[in-house]
Design a protein around this motif. Structure first.
Motif, mmCIF file in Angstrom:
data_model
loop_
_atom_site.group_PDB
_atom_site.id
_atom_site.type_symbol
_atom_site.label_atom_id
_atom_site.label_comp_id
_atom_site.label_asym_id
_atom_site.label_seq_id
_atom_site.Cartn_x
_atom_site.Cartn_y
_atom_site.Cartn_z
ATOM 1 N N ALA A 38 0.828 -1.206 0.000
ATOM 2 C CA ALA A 38 0.000 0.000 0.000
ATOM 3 C C ALA A 38 0.868 1.263 0.000
ATOM 4 N N ASN A 39 0.353 2.284 -0.681
ATOM 5 C CA ASN A 39 0.963 3.614 -0.671
ATOM 6 C C ASN A 39 2.397 3.608 -1.203
ATOM 7 N N SER A 213 -3.422 -0.664 -8.191
ATOM 8 C CA SER A 213 -2.357 -1.613 -7.901
ATOM 9 C C SER A 213 -1.429 -1.823 -9.070
ATOM 10 N N ASP A 250 -5.528 2.594 5.450
ATOM 11 C CA ASP A 250 -4.450 2.624 4.461
ATOM 12 C C ASP A 250 -4.375 3.997 3.782
ATOM 13 N N TYR A 251 -5.533 4.529 3.409
ATOM 14 C CA TYR A 251 -5.539 5.808 2.693
ATOM 15 C C TYR A 251 -5.024 6.948 3.575
ATOM 16 N N ASP A 287 -0.962 -3.356 6.625
ATOM 17 C CA ASP A 287 -0.743 -4.296 5.526
ATOM 18 C C ASP A 287 -2.024 -5.095 5.297
ATOM 19 N N SER A 290 -5.651 -2.517 0.906
ATOM 20 C CA SER A 290 -5.309 -1.155 0.474
ATOM 21 C C SER A 290 -6.580 -0.348 0.269
ATOM 22 N N TYR A 291 -6.405 0.954 0.068
ATOM 23 C CA TYR A 291 -7.571 1.828 -0.089
ATOM 24 C C TYR A 291 -8.386 1.489 -1.338
#
Length: 735
Positions: A38-39, A213, A250-251, A287, A290-291
């Protein structure tokens, strides 16, 4: 650089090396082409992070596209791939090539501080093979080291490795240059596929949970997150509720602001417990989810992701413009601690039409020319050229001439003034090299310039007068107001902006949009009573000289300018044909008046030449100087001309009989031009080269002073052609 750097021994050392050279590496799992954590778009490759995330083996290294651009020639036909790659190499020979799965290939280059976006070509096919050229800039990443997931072979760099090439050594390629190459590649692919209409490239959807992704898009806006969240009911199953919270976590990177959003969304549930939400929030380790999962659930709940994409597509140009203007100083009323309100001054609106009543021409103010017939106060001027000829160096010397009041290039400096050079393409260090080299060549001292020359450049500076968005052209009025305030404060008389394409984000082929940009610049010139010089590019021609119609983009730019010049390179062969010696034939260019509607046009061609100047750090830097082309008619007085004509009539008298001179240079000693090149002129500078002799002879033949006739050669025992005169000249012959 290759001789100075030792090849890194493993992937960890390799990641450290490319990070030290200015790139931004990101770890990728083996067997994949992109990061899966993520990110990852915001990954920072600190030494500590590299040691943690890049083991010696078992990892693939990617590089973020925030400063590294890529042209990905995704073409499966070997011949077509080579054709497109060769064209790119011819345009940008210093770019590096990376090969993952031949015949496909990719080239990397340096991006400017303010990145841009250029669409891909369409996707074409022929004989069962597909082809497309992808343009990767601004966001996303590309694999630079490791094994290709399909071939299982390492990625290679045929013409120089990334690990031995600092980012500053890569060529910086502008948006217009990439667009020109993209258009060329589009035509090549269309020819290959046998189609006449260009395919429209598939646009990546911003709100597409899959694209986050694997795609080339940055994170969505917070408004898009909240909008997607509005489709998902908090009364959903518990597992889904947890997934939504994890996506928000996550965001928002686990921040308190994100927790507040999670609390607001969860609160309508009948069993809502803020402590439970906070506990879950703290338990997430960053983990797993994800957003992008948020958009998946929104889609399952009926959200139209395409509509969300349209509604929330970011406008980075507008955001970037807002960051270009320093925060204004605010006056505070000490009695109450509140900002002082400044009265807004409205311009009076006059009644019109207005009757004309000015008839005293002598009382009219004169135009305020600054330099030559090119720059004047209150107006916009344009200078255009292909890249790499010398327009930036010429601009610097002209700026120094205005700053010092010295006619460095032989042109009149009407007014000594302060000058501001804005370069949106080159780094500041490069501009400093060029300025120091020019000052050194022209013997200009620091005290002649200090406080009178202002320079802002490339990576540390951006200037955007307007941006074109889905809502139309948005002018950067805050920037214009700032310039209107600062230019008079610094008493600047002339401002150069190089290149013009870097000062806006609109389509160059949209007359209305370009006119909106120029209107902002004209407003600055008008309200500050200063000159504005725009440096622009020309379209790639077919070997013909450029003119005002060759200037890139919409015609409204030239329509708004009060003076326009076009620079044309003089090739070494052309220079020799014009009488320049071979050792002086390089680096010459001609500056043509394409439009000077406030001054008489220049009749004589103006030439400049780039020469090398070695600055104290040992580097050689180009400097533009005044250059006068050789005058083939200098010294050709009536006496000299008639002497040469007599020698032509006399011919070659020798023991083999009478011979006459030949018109053809291949005749060697019989070539008539030898009489001109060997003539003993009184002044050494009047001696003629072979090229100058050809020009003189061509003129004499065209004017009928010389003719070619057949005569009987006893030496050759056949009829041959010779050169004869038709008379003599009575006045000095001028060209």
């Amino acid at each position: 650089m290759a001789e100075q750097l030792k090849k890194p021994e493993n992937m960890n050392a390799l990641a450290h090396r490319i990070a030290s050279l200015g790139y931004h590496p990101v770890p990728i799992q083996v067997g994949r082409k992109g990061p899966t954590f993520a990110n990852w778009q915001n990954y920072i490759a600190t030494p500590e992070n590299i040691d943690r995330d890049f083991p010696a083996t078992g990892v693939v290294i990617g590089c973020l596209h925030d400063n590294l651009g890529c042209i990905d020639i995704d073409v499966y036909d070997a011949d077509v791939s080579k054709l497109i790659a060769d064209e790119f190499r011819s345009r940008f020979p210093a770019a590096l090539e990376r090969v993952g799965q031949a015949p496909k290939t990719a080239f990397v280059f340096r991006l400017p501080e303010t990145a841009y976006t250029v669409s891909n070509t369409g996707k074409y096919s022929h004989g069962g093979k597909e082809g497309q050229v992808e343009i990767r800039t601004k966001t996303g990443q590309m694999v630079v080291y490791g094994k290709h997931p399909d071939t299982k072979l390492p990625y290679t760099w045929p013409a120089g490795d990334l690990w031995e090439t600092p980012i500053d050594a890569l060529p910086m390629i502008g948006e217009w240059e990439v667009e020109e190459f993209r258009d060329w590649a589009e035509e090549a692919l269309m020819d290959w596929a046998g189609v006449k209409t260009a395919e429209q490239p598939q646009q990546a959807m911003i709100i597409d949970f899959g694209s986050y992704s694997n795609g080339n898009d940055g994170p969505p806006s917070e408004a898009a997150i909240r909008d997607a969240l509005s489709y998902i009911t908090p009364h959903c199953p518990h597992d889904e509720w947890v997934e939504v919270l994890m996506a928000l976590h996550d965001y928002y990177n686990g921040s308190a602001a994100g927790l507040s959003v999670a609390q607001d969304w969860s609160s309508p549930h009948s069993t809502y417990d803020p402590k439970e939400v906070a506990s879950k929030w703290k338990s997430f380790k960053g983990d797993g989810v994800s957003y992008t999962t948020l958009f998946h659930h929104a889609k399952m709940s009926g959200a139209d992701l395409s509509e969300l994409a349209r509604k929330h597509r970011p406008q980075p140009a507008v955001e970037a413009m807002s960051r270009q203007v320093p925060a204004p100083s605010v006056q505070i009323d000490l009695s109450n601690g509140q900002p002082v309100q400044q009265p807004k001054v409205e311009k009076p609106v006059t009644d019109y039409p207005t009757e004309y009543d000015m008839f005293d021409g002598a009382s009219l103010p004169r135009r305020q020319w600054l330099y030559g017939t090119h720059y004047l106060r209150g107006f916009v001027s344009v200078m255009a050229s292909a890249g790499g000829i010398g327009k930036t160096s010429l601009q610097i010397v002209e700026a120094l001439a205005m700053v010092t009041g010295k006619p460095l290039l032989g042109e009149v400096v009407h007014e000594t003034c302060k000058v501001w050079i804005i370069n949106l393409e080159d780094p500041l260090e490069e501009m400093q090299r060029r300025i120091i080299a020019a000052m050194q060549h022209y013997n200009i001292k620091p005290e002649d310039v200090r406080g009178r020359l202002f320079v802002d450049a490339g990576r540390d500076f951006s200037l955007t007068f307007a941006a074109q968005t889905r809502d139309g052209v948005i002018p950067n009025e805050a920037l214009v107001d700032h310039l209107i305030k600062k230019i008079p404060e610094r008493e600047i008389g002339m401002t150069f902006i190089d290149p013009f394409v870097g000062a806006h984000q609109v389509s160059e082929n949209d007359n209305g949009a370009v006119n909106d940009v120029v209107a902002q610049i004209r407003r600055v010139a008008d309200e500050t009573n200063s000159g504005m010089g725009l440096v622009h590019h020309i379209r790639k021609g077919n070997g013909e000289d450029a003119n005002v119609d060759s200037i890139r983009g919409a015609g409204s730019l030239i329509g708004a300018a009060r003076a326009a010049r076009v620079i044309n390179k003089i090739t070494e062969d052309e220079a020799v044909r014009l009488g320049v010696s071979e050792k002086e034939a390089s680096g010459i260019f001609r500056v043509d008046d394409g439009k000077a509607n406030l001054a008489p046009p220049t009749h004589a061609a103006v030439y400049r030449k780039m020469i090398g100047e070695q600055i104290p750090n040992g580097e050689w830097v180009g400097v533009a100087i005044e250059y006068k082309m050789p005058d083939e008619w200098a010294g050709m007085t009536t006496e000299v001309t008639n002497n040469i004509l007599r020698q032509i009539d006399n011919g070659l008298q020798n023991q083999d009989g009478e011979e006459y001179f030949s018109k053809n240079v291949q005749a060697k000693e019989r070539w008539v031009g030898n009489l001109i090149t060997s003539y003993p002129f009184d002044k050494a500078e009047d001696h003629k080269s072979q090229a100058q002799a050809k020009i003189i002879l061509d003129r004499w033949f065209k004017e009928g002073l010389l003719i070619e006739e057949t005569y009987r050669s006893e030496k050759r025992r056949k009829d041959v052609k010779g050169v004869f005169t038709t008379g003599r000249v009575g006045e000095q012959y001028v060209g």
